[in-house]
Design a protein around this motif. Structure first.
Motif, mmCIF file in Angstrom:
data_model
loop_
_atom_site.group_PDB
_atom_site.id
_atom_site.type_symbol
_atom_site.label_atom_id
_atom_site.label_comp_id
_atom_site.label_asym_id
_atom_site.label_seq_id
_atom_site.Cartn_x
_atom_site.Cartn_y
_atom_site.Cartn_z
ATOM 1 N N THR A 5 0.915 -1.379 -0.051
ATOM 2 C CA THR A 5 -0.131 0.076 0.075
ATOM 3 C C THR A 5 0.819 1.255 0.105
ATOM 4 N N ARG A 6 0.050 2.194 -0.438
ATOM 5 C CA ARG A 6 0.975 3.368 -0.638
ATOM 6 C C ARG A 6 0.256 4.640 -0.608
ATOM 7 N N PRO A 7 0.357 5.654 0.487
ATOM 8 C CA PRO A 7 -0.547 6.807 0.555
ATOM 9 C C PRO A 7 -0.871 7.343 -0.946
ATOM 10 N N GLY A 12 0.155 9.506 -9.098
ATOM 11 C CA GLY A 12 -0.569 10.219 -10.381
ATOM 12 C C GLY A 12 -0.552 11.627 -10.095
ATOM 13 N N VAL A 13 -1.944 12.194 -10.063
ATOM 14 C CA VAL A 13 -2.288 13.559 -9.817
ATOM 15 C C VAL A 13 -1.778 14.147 -8.887
ATOM 16 N N GLY A 14 -1.378 13.505 -7.464
ATOM 17 C CA GLY A 14 -0.967 14.170 -6.182
ATOM 18 C C GLY A 14 0.618 14.239 -6.358
ATOM 19 N N ARG A 15 1.387 13.418 -7.187
ATOM 20 C CA ARG A 15 2.732 13.788 -7.407
ATOM 21 C C ARG A 15 2.603 15.072 -8.220
ATOM 22 N N LEU A 64 1.538 18.593 1.875
ATOM 23 C CA LEU A 64 0.773 17.673 0.784
ATOM 24 C C LEU A 64 1.670 16.213 0.801
ATOM 25 N N ILE A 65 2.942 16.594 0.685
ATOM 26 C CA ILE A 65 3.983 15.288 0.839
ATOM 27 C C ILE A 65 3.583 14.343 2.021
ATOM 28 N N PHE A 66 3.425 15.051 3.121
ATOM 29 C CA PHE A 66 3.356 14.122 4.300
ATOM 30 C C PHE A 66 1.767 14.146 4.857
ATOM 31 N N SER A 67 0.676 14.529 3.817
ATOM 32 C CA SER A 67 -0.604 14.536 4.487
ATOM 33 C C SER A 67 -1.075 13.158 4.792
ATOM 34 N N ALA A 68 -0.626 12.053 4.547
ATOM 35 C CA ALA A 68 -1.163 10.846 5.042
ATOM 36 C C ALA A 68 -1.183 10.741 6.567
ATOM 37 N N SER A 69 -0.544 11.820 7.022
ATOM 38 C CA SER A 69 -0.851 11.777 8.695
ATOM 39 C C SER A 69 -1.632 12.963 8.848
ATOM 40 N N ARG A 70 -2.607 12.633 9.848
ATOM 41 C CA ARG A 70 -3.607 13.586 10.113
ATOM 42 C C ARG A 70 -3.471 15.018 10.389
ATOM 43 N N ALA A 71 -2.177 15.307 11.018
ATOM 44 C CA ALA A 71 -1.505 16.340 11.460
ATOM 45 C C ALA A 71 -1.255 17.332 10.366
ATOM 46 N N LEU A 129 -7.656 17.359 -1.145
ATOM 47 C CA LEU A 129 -7.813 17.161 0.178
ATOM 48 C C LEU A 129 -9.083 16.469 0.520
ATOM 49 N N VAL A 130 -10.266 16.977 -0.120
ATOM 50 C CA VAL A 130 -11.454 16.469 0.061
ATOM 51 C C VAL A 130 -11.403 15.069 -0.407
ATOM 52 N N THR A 131 -10.863 14.536 -1.608
ATOM 53 C CA THR A 131 -10.851 13.416 -2.026
ATOM 54 C C THR A 131 -9.874 12.488 -1.450
ATOM 55 N N HIS A 132 -8.695 12.853 -0.852
ATOM 56 C CA HIS A 132 -7.672 12.182 -0.412
ATOM 57 C C HIS A 132 -7.485 12.139 1.179
ATOM 58 N N ARG A 133 -8.276 11.891 1.943
ATOM 59 C CA ARG A 133 -8.450 11.849 3.611
ATOM 60 C C ARG A 133 -7.116 10.973 3.913
ATOM 61 N N PRO A 134 -6.550 11.350 5.139
ATOM 62 C CA PRO A 134 -5.600 10.455 5.716
ATOM 63 C C PRO A 134 -6.112 9.133 5.877
#
Length: 151
Positions: A5-7, A12-15, A64-71, A129-134
């Motif tokens: 798994t990867r955040p 794609g678009v996130g990069r 954005l790079i670290f947005s997999a974390s809630r903070a 951010l709306v479509t890619h929550r942590p």
């Protein structure tokens, strides 16, 4: 076939979003540095706002790079929301109070000097951010080669 798994923000678009933010961060930082060092007394408000926009783009890029974390996700929301308000407010004031902005900044005239990327980017960032929550992850095949036909 194994998968890992990867955040979702690193695909794609996130990069692309992170790269665009990073490029804008570098451009805004360079521009504000030159403006402040060479001509600060000519337009102190405008050049200070350029420096603030540079800081916002740096923070947004990291968030954005670290947005997999809630903070970091919350920091991304704060930075991108601030960016949106900033580009709208500075954009309006640069049109109606040209005396406050005798020289162009990143956000003046809604980012026209940057082909309006500063105006569009926060909307894309908010959508992301709306479509890619942590916590939401996407399965990535371990050793699946990329097909050339999909390019």
């Amino acid at each position: 076939m194994e998968s890992r798994t990867r955040p979702r923000n690193m695909t794609g678009v996130g990069r692309v979003l992170v790269v665009v933010y990073a490029i804008l961060a570098l451009a805004a930082t360079g521009r504000s540095f030159v403006q402040i060092v060479l001509r600060f007394e000519h337009a102190p408000l405008a050049f200070t706002l350029s420096a603030i926009s540079a800081a916002v783009y740096i923070i947004a890029t990291l968030a954005l790079i670290f947005s997999a974390s809630r903070a970091w996700y919350l920091v991304a929301w704060a930075a991108i929301s601030f960016e949106l308000v900033g580009v709208l407010v500075v954009g309006v004031f640069s049109l109606i109070r040209h005396d406050l902005f005798p020289e162009e900044t990143v956000w003046s005239w809604f980012g026209s000097g940057y082909v309006f990327v500063p105006l569009v980017l926060p909307f894309v960032g908010i959508w992301w951010l709306v479509t890619h929550r942590p916590g939401r992850e996407v399965a990535v095949p371990e050793s699946e080669p990329m097909e050339r036909s999909s390019w």
